[in-house]
Design an enzyme around this catalytic site. Sequence first.
Site, PDB file in Angstrom:
ATOM      1  N   ASN A  43       0.847  -1.189   0.000  1.00  0.00           N
ATOM      2  CA  ASN A  43       0.000   0.000   0.000  1.00  0.00           C
ATOM      3  C   ASN A  43       0.890   1.250   0.000  1.00  0.00           C
ATOM      4  O   ASN A  43       1.713   1.422   0.909  1.00  0.00           O
ATOM      5  CB  ASN A  43      -0.892  -0.045   1.257  1.00  0.00           C
ATOM      6  CG  ASN A  43      -1.820   1.139   1.369  1.00  0.00           C
ATOM      7  OD1 ASN A  43      -1.402   2.277   1.147  1.00  0.00           O
ATOM      8  ND2 ASN A  43      -3.054   0.907   1.731  1.00  0.00           N
TER       9      ASN A  43
ATOM     10  N   HIS B  35       0.984   6.176   2.006  1.00  0.00           N
ATOM     11  CA  HIS B  35       1.708   7.117   2.864  1.00  0.00           C
ATOM     12  C   HIS B  35       2.924   7.753   2.188  1.00  0.00           C
ATOM     13  O   HIS B  35       3.520   8.677   2.736  1.00  0.00           O
ATOM     14  CB  HIS B  35       2.022   6.474   4.203  1.00  0.00           C
ATOM     15  CG  HIS B  35       0.742   6.170   4.935  1.00  0.00           C
ATOM     16  ND1 HIS B  35      -0.205   7.142   5.163  1.00  0.00           N
ATOM     17  CD2 HIS B  35       0.218   5.014   5.402  1.00  0.00           C
ATOM     18  CE1 HIS B  35      -1.247   6.600   5.776  1.00  0.00           C
ATOM     19  NE2 HIS B  35      -1.014   5.311   5.926  1.00  0.00           N
TER      20      HIS B  35
ATOM     21  N   HIS C 220      -5.596   3.808  -1.633  1.00  0.00           N
ATOM     22  CA  HIS C 220      -6.920   4.172  -1.138  1.00  0.00           C
ATOM     23  C   HIS C 220      -7.222   5.612  -1.524  1.00  0.00           C
ATOM     24  O   HIS C 220      -6.584   6.540  -1.023  1.00  0.00           O
ATOM     25  CB  HIS C 220      -6.922   4.000   0.396  1.00  0.00           C
ATOM     26  CG  HIS C 220      -8.232   4.251   1.058  1.00  0.00           C
ATOM     27  ND1 HIS C 220      -8.399   4.137   2.415  1.00  0.00           N
ATOM     28  CD2 HIS C 220      -9.448   4.611   0.574  1.00  0.00           C
ATOM     29  CE1 HIS C 220      -9.657   4.405   2.728  1.00  0.00           C
ATOM     30  NE2 HIS C 220     -10.302   4.718   1.632  1.00  0.00           N
TER      31      HIS C 220
ATOM     32  N   ARG D 119      -9.335   8.283  -0.814  1.00  0.00           N
ATOM     33  CA  ARG D 119     -10.328   8.682   0.188  1.00  0.00           C
ATOM     34  C   ARG D 119     -11.138   9.853  -0.320  1.00  0.00           C
ATOM     35  O   ARG D 119     -10.669  10.643  -1.146  1.00  0.00           O
ATOM     36  CB  ARG D 119      -9.631   9.066   1.499  1.00  0.00           C
ATOM     37  CG  ARG D 119      -8.958   7.912   2.205  1.00  0.00           C
ATOM     38  CD  ARG D 119      -8.417   8.350   3.541  1.00  0.00           C
ATOM     39  NE  ARG D 119      -9.477   8.437   4.527  1.00  0.00           N
ATOM     40  CZ  ARG D 119      -9.680   7.538   5.498  1.00  0.00           C
ATOM     41  NH1 ARG D 119      -8.883   6.504   5.629  1.00  0.00           N
ATOM     42  NH2 ARG D 119     -10.673   7.691   6.345  1.00  0.00           N
TER      43      ARG D 119
ATOM     44  N   ARG E  50      -6.835  12.848   1.211  1.00  0.00           N
ATOM     45  CA  ARG E  50      -5.753  13.245   2.129  1.00  0.00           C
ATOM     46  C   ARG E  50      -4.403  12.662   1.713  1.00  0.00           C
ATOM     47  O   ARG E  50      -3.367  13.182   2.078  1.00  0.00           O
ATOM     48  CB  ARG E  50      -6.086  12.861   3.563  1.00  0.00           C
ATOM     49  CG  ARG E  50      -6.078  11.383   3.806  1.00  0.00           C
ATOM     50  CD  ARG E  50      -6.261  11.058   5.271  1.00  0.00           C
ATOM     51  NE  ARG E  50      -7.622  11.343   5.711  1.00  0.00           N
ATOM     52  CZ  ARG E  50      -8.161  10.770   6.796  1.00  0.00           C
ATOM     53  NH1 ARG E  50      -7.438   9.950   7.537  1.00  0.00           N
ATOM     54  NH2 ARG E  50      -9.384  11.024   7.147  1.00  0.00           N
TER      55      ARG E  50
ATOM     56  N   GLU F 132      -8.647   0.762  -3.182  1.00  0.00           N
ATOM     57  CA  GLU F 132      -9.438   0.798  -1.944  1.00  0.00           C
ATOM     58  C   GLU F 132     -10.366   1.985  -2.010  1.00  0.00           C
ATOM     59  O   GLU F 132      -9.933   3.100  -2.343  1.00  0.00           O
ATOM     60  CB  GLU F 132      -8.503   0.998  -0.756  1.00  0.00           C
ATOM     61  CG  GLU F 132      -8.171  -0.244  -0.023  1.00  0.00           C
ATOM     62  CD  GLU F 132      -7.373   0.101   1.218  1.00  0.00           C
ATOM     63  OE1 GLU F 132      -7.788   0.990   1.978  1.00  0.00           O
ATOM     64  OE2 GLU F 132      -6.321  -0.514   1.382  1.00  0.00           O
TER      65      GLU F 132
ATOM     66  N   THR G 210      -8.338   3.544   8.585  1.00  0.00           N
ATOM     67  CA  THR G 210      -9.570   2.753   8.511  1.00  0.00           C
ATOM     68  C   THR G 210      -9.711   1.961   9.811  1.00  0.00           C
ATOM     69  O   THR G 210      -9.061   0.939  10.002  1.00  0.00           O
ATOM     70  CB  THR G 210      -9.513   1.808   7.288  1.00  0.00           C
ATOM     71  OG1 THR G 210      -9.073   2.562   6.172  1.00  0.00           O
ATOM     72  CG2 THR G 210     -10.870   1.220   7.000  1.00  0.00           C
TER      73      THR G 210
ATOM     74  N   GLU H 258     -11.286  -9.188   2.858  1.00  0.00           N
ATOM     75  CA  GLU H 258     -10.012  -8.904   3.529  1.00  0.00           C
ATOM     76  C   GLU H 258     -10.331  -8.761   5.014  1.00  0.00           C
ATOM     77  O   GLU H 258     -11.167  -7.932   5.402  1.00  0.00           O
ATOM     78  CB  GLU H 258      -9.370  -7.625   2.979  1.00  0.00           C
ATOM     79  CG  GLU H 258      -8.042  -7.326   3.683  1.00  0.00           C
ATOM     80  CD  GLU H 258      -7.236  -6.227   2.999  1.00  0.00           C
ATOM     81  OE1 GLU H 258      -7.256  -6.135   1.752  1.00  0.00           O
ATOM     82  OE2 GLU H 258      -6.578  -5.463   3.736  1.00  0.00           O
TER      83      GLU H 258
ATOM     84  N   HIS I 267      -4.021  -4.493   7.643  1.00  0.00           N
ATOM     85  CA  HIS I 267      -4.076  -3.390   8.611  1.00  0.00           C
ATOM     86  C   HIS I 267      -3.180  -3.639   9.806  1.00  0.00           C
ATOM     87  O   HIS I 267      -3.416  -4.544  10.591  1.00  0.00           O
ATOM     88  CB  HIS I 267      -5.495  -3.061   9.085  1.00  0.00           C
ATOM     89  CG  HIS I 267      -5.625  -1.607   9.423  1.00  0.00           C
ATOM     90  ND1 HIS I 267      -5.154  -1.074  10.594  1.00  0.00           N
ATOM     91  CD2 HIS I 267      -6.110  -0.568   8.716  1.00  0.00           C
ATOM     92  CE1 HIS I 267      -5.363   0.224  10.603  1.00  0.00           C
ATOM     93  NE2 HIS I 267      -5.938   0.563   9.466  1.00  0.00           N
TER      94      HIS I 267
HETATM   95  N1  PXP Z   1      -5.937  -3.078   3.875  1.00  0.00           N
HETATM   96  C1  PXP Z   1      -6.919  -2.152   3.968  1.00  0.00           C
HETATM   97  C2  PXP Z   1      -8.266  -2.508   3.450  1.00  0.00           C
HETATM   98  C3  PXP Z   1      -6.660  -0.871   4.514  1.00  0.00           C
HETATM   99  O1  PXP Z   1      -7.650   0.024   4.610  1.00  0.00           O
HETATM  100  C4  PXP Z   1      -5.358  -0.565   4.920  1.00  0.00           C
HETATM  101  C5  PXP Z   1      -5.051   0.795   5.462  1.00  0.00           C
HETATM  102  O2  PXP Z   1      -5.250   1.751   4.504  1.00  0.00           O
HETATM  103  C6  PXP Z   1      -4.366  -1.545   4.774  1.00  0.00           C
HETATM  104  C7  PXP Z   1      -4.686  -2.795   4.276  1.00  0.00           C
HETATM  105  C8  PXP Z   1      -2.941  -1.284   5.145  1.00  0.00           C
HETATM  106  O3  PXP Z   1      -2.847  -1.030   6.510  1.00  0.00           O
HETATM  107  P1  PXP Z   1      -1.458  -0.531   7.089  1.00  0.00           P
HETATM  108  O4  PXP Z   1      -1.155   0.759   6.419  1.00  0.00           O
HETATM  109  O5  PXP Z   1      -1.740  -0.388   8.534  1.00  0.00           O
HETATM  110  O6  PXP Z   1      -0.452  -1.594   6.781  1.00  0.00           O
END
Ligand code: PXP
Length: 255
Positions: free
Chosen positions: A12, A15, A48, A50, A54, A75, A106, A156, A199
């Site tokens: 992901n 960030h 994602h 949003r 952001r 996402e 999330t 998921e 997550h």
């Molecule tokens: N999976 C989903 C569906 C999420 O919403 C997120 C966070 O955006 C993640 C995975 C990744 O989570 P993390 O950034 O905490 O590894």
Amino acid sequence: MPAIPPLRLGVNVDHVATLRNARGGRVPDPVRAALLAIEAGADGITAHLREDRRHIRDDDMARLKAEISKPLNFEMAATAEMLQIALATKPHAACLVPERRTEVTTEGGLDVVGQCDALGPFIARLGDAGIRVSLFIAADPAQIEMAAKLKSPVIEIHVGAWCDAVAEGQKPKAEAEWQRIVAGAKLAQSAGLEVHAGHGLDYVTAETISALPQIVELNIGHFMMGEAMFVGLPQTVRDMRAAMDRGRKSLRGHR
Ligand code: PXP
């Protein structure tokens, strides 16, 4: 004994965009991160979009789709706006997540039971467009059964509460959350769902959860981007891959 399916790593890149947006401008670029992650062994990229933009922005999502060679997991909240963008983008997969403007991340799973009337047609629209739908839910039997009833091909499991408990050394809570995940993954597989998890995962929790043979994909962002600041993204992807491979080999806590 049935063969253990391979386990995919979805990285992901939200960030990277968070950091870029802190200053405005174009750097660091989440698409560059996605390309590097793939080169280092990631099996897919998650982003994602949003409602408040952001981190990932519309243009990032379009560029990811155009430039990466591995599956894109989009996402999104189940809103009319996101549906239009997803249908236009045509990602490999769409992961439907709950979204609240005030949350930092999330925080919980989607309430598939409470929103089943709205989610049914939404899942069907995405599926008809050839997009593989995943529902981000807690390892709760009622939610899992409803996801199967709504014909979502994938769920998921939100593993954030377990990861937090492990990180904070809360052993009884971590064990209870782990047992929920184990039972949920088994139930989901028996209901015909493909099972992913995400997550809050780090090297330790990713290694542990990789021992669940029902789980075929992990989506990981925040921890990996933090590590990447110190050792670089390619090394972080390789280290995460190694942790997952160790867990897959040991296959503890299942069957
Ligand atoms: N999976 C989903 C569906 C999420 O919403 C997120 C966070 O955006 C993640 C995975 C990744 O989570 P993390 O950034 O905490 O590894």
